[in-house]
Design an enzyme around this catalytic site. Sequence first.
Site, PDB file in Angstrom:
ATOM      1  N   GLU A 144       0.797  -1.220   0.000  1.00 51.28           N
ATOM      2  CA  GLU A 144       0.000   0.000   0.000  1.00 51.28           C
ATOM      3  C   GLU A 144       0.838   1.283   0.000  1.00 51.28           C
ATOM      4  OE1 GLU A 144      -3.361   0.404  -0.244  1.00 51.28           O
ATOM      5  OE2 GLU A 144      -3.494  -1.749  -0.620  1.00 51.28           O
ATOM      6  N   SER A 183     -58.302 -13.645  28.991  1.00 50.29           N
ATOM      7  CA  SER A 183     -58.455 -14.242  30.328  1.00 50.29           C
ATOM      8  C   SER A 183     -57.204 -14.186  31.185  1.00 50.29           C
ATOM      9  CB  SER A 183     -58.881 -15.694  30.189  1.00 50.29           C
ATOM     10  OG  SER A 183     -60.071 -15.772  29.470  1.00 50.29           O
TER      11      SER A 183
END
Lengths: 125, 795
Positions: free
Chosen positions: B187, B466
């Site tokens: 790089e 319920s």
Amino acid sequence: MSGNRAVIALLDRAQTDSDAGQSEAAGASLERALRIEPRNPWLWFELAQLRLAQGQYAQAITLARKSNSFSGRQYRVQAENWRVIARARVSQGDAAGADQAFKRASDLEQQAGAEKDRDAGFHAQ
Amino acid sequence: MMFSTPHRNKSRFSFNSPGKAVRLTALLLLLGLSGYIYYLDVTIRDAFDGRKFALPARVYGRALEVYPGLKLAREQFLDEFRSLGYHESPQADEAATYKNTLNGVEFTTRDFAFGDGPQPAQHLRVEFADGKVSLLQVRGNPDADLPLLRMEPPLIGGIYPGHNEDRELVRLDQVPKPLIAALIATEDRKFYTHWGIDPRGIARALFKTVTGQRIEGGSTLTQQLVKNFFLTPQRTLTRKANEVLMALLLEMHYSKDEILETYLNEIFLGQDSSRAIHGFGLASYFYFDRPLDRLELQEMATLVGMVKGPTVYDPRKHPELAMKRRNVVLQEMLGQNVITQAQFLAARRKPLGVVLRAPAGTSPYPAFMQFVHHQLELDYREEDLRSEGLRIFTTLDPFVQHQAEQALQSRLTAIEKARRIPSNTLEGAVVVSSTQTGEIQAMVGGRDARYAGYNRAIDAQRQIGSLVKPIIYLTALEDPQRYTLITPLDDSPLLWSQPGTPDWKPKNYDRQFHGQVQLRTALANSYNVSTARLGIALGVERILGKLPLYGIERQPPPFASSLLGAFGLSPVEVSQLYQTFADGGFRTPLRAIRTIVTADGKPLQRFPLNVEPVAPPGPVYLLTAALQGVVREGTAQSLVNWLPAEMNVAGKTGTTDDLRDSWFAGYTGDRVAVVWVGRDDSKTTGLTGASGAMTVWGEMMKNIQPEPLQPAMPEEVEMANVDPVSGLRYDEGCKAGISLPFIKGSAPALMSPCPASSGPAAPPGVDAKPGAKPDVKSGGKQDTRKKNWLQRLFN
């Protein structure tokens, strides 16, 4: 207090931490023990006692009650719990309530003693 | 003249101005430029210093505690190893390795810093017998028994900074030399000598730009780092200029090593769905499931190769391109004499070697993580969570979680198939917590448990039907002078008028009315009419006003229909409600977090157990007995197909109008669990609580193997032997009765002679048929009841 060596080891650790003034760490160890034996009234009592020492009186009373809810006919731990409740009430300024609780504690202590004697008598026969 | 002076003045001014103006402009430009440079300088230093330390919070599940006597099978323990990333190895002496032995496993743990201090790695042996741990030893000379072992907790996710960036920070000295050499060789060969830019590279890039080619190249590592700080897709000359300036500024402020270290931690190296993989440290785990210092040469080259284009050279998606690029990197390394010819040839021959599946990054338990995040947001700033490297220890139990996920998935698929429901239309949610400590052990937010979207466990507000009834019955039982488990309730037609609402005529699920029914029977069969009448008698406001006591903040509409659950709650809210019933009237806020520890291991915050007494233990004990009746002989009796009767499970089914919601909430000795099943569009499912959610609950619990429910009887409660139908009291020894709990002093006083042929009493709560004469009427009743629940099941 427990037949489980893991729980005993954690109680020892909590005791060491507590003696060293590390009440947070002691609480963490007690909670670890409670995850192993969540219905052991002695462990809930230990936590109640720790909260009492930390000055968390309402929490101490609730935890002592919770310990009692798992105690069935174990009068000894019930007596200990009522003593925690009594001391917490003293600190909360509830003298009358404290007296009542101390009375419950000593009654239960006697009951525990009587039961122990009966067991001893039974074993003697 | 009057005009000339100003004119002359003006002309003199303008005459003199060019030189001055140029100077002024130059000065302004210079000022502007230096201001601009100063601005860039501050920006880049902020970015550099800030990013350098941004560490995501790490979230861990519960640490498994292993001790002799623990219910744990070998397979389950091996699952734990897998979730901890242990590898099988012949010796099992290295950290995080294990091997199977005849009766168990030998393994070596990792060092781990818990909230209460560091725990060093240990060489251990565990053996199993009868589904339990039979032996726990430290391997050594000699071996020593250990009372308790706390395993490392499994990592279950992270809270990532900014745009979901994850990283595993590495120090420069932890990075293998060949990797750095490879990076510099490919790089930026002049990295150690340049000032942040490479003039020739820039000239080349400029030339290409001017001649109309793509703007590209010429980037030093420093420039790449700058670019990475401000990732935007644009590539303009201005950006390039800024980048150059910032690179120069960076080099002025920081050493080469600092820049390189930051680069190694910062550079973008891949994407894991929503999570961005930054830095070589994390990339090493992400692609090779190993730390950076255990990578081989060609693996380092693969990572370095990806710098040029993490998407193009993704070794999972484009293995050929990645391989080609890797070999280019190796070639460069050879060319720069970083490696020998022999190393080059050996490395070139090796395969890519990436692990197929990346290790868990974004959490495999998104529903639970979301709950954790909500709790954290109460006390922490979002940016601290994302950058301070906090370690968060939670309550999630991967074993329980997997059982919950599996049960939901498999049951919904099975139900759709059996009922010819279009596949993947049913949805569901599950919450499991520990009865006595309120710790959430599992949370499933939908059928696809990995999907981090709509979390039904928290966000779905569905009518609870319920499931609300226990509040009414508990309120009644708190008044033992008026209500016991056998108090007759009126289940005849009811019409209720309340100003502001239409008249209300509640109906039972079976569309019948049942006349006088015992309180426990009305709850067991979930009769709506008698329950509504009971709730109205106790006071609608009084009942609904109790919800905050049980930790439900939401206020339902103040109408009688709310008594039958015509309001929405989330599964986690329902869990909180049932927690209190399960825990003898003590409310413990549901918890997902135990401790938070700072990046350097200091305890930051504990979330200790907190308990509130909210209902007296006696009535709660009676309620639990009644809810056990629901499972034993009521709407949930088919649960026996999953769990044996000895489990004594207490639970409640919930079914809403037009069968839109199917609920089951229940508890065992050690766990509370709530399951909801329904459709996201709220259309009918054709399922009752029993035929939908309850089957998920049963399947899950069967695999979890819970403790049976045996609550200790509070001192204010006594057992009494009563006739199941008439409620008359029998002698203790009379077989015709059933044993039911009463608050002391509230059991029926009236004694009835024991029917002749009856012997000793039946075990608690088990219906014994009157021994005298099998009368036709009662037999018929049995049949209807059977039919009723069959209907309920298959309707």
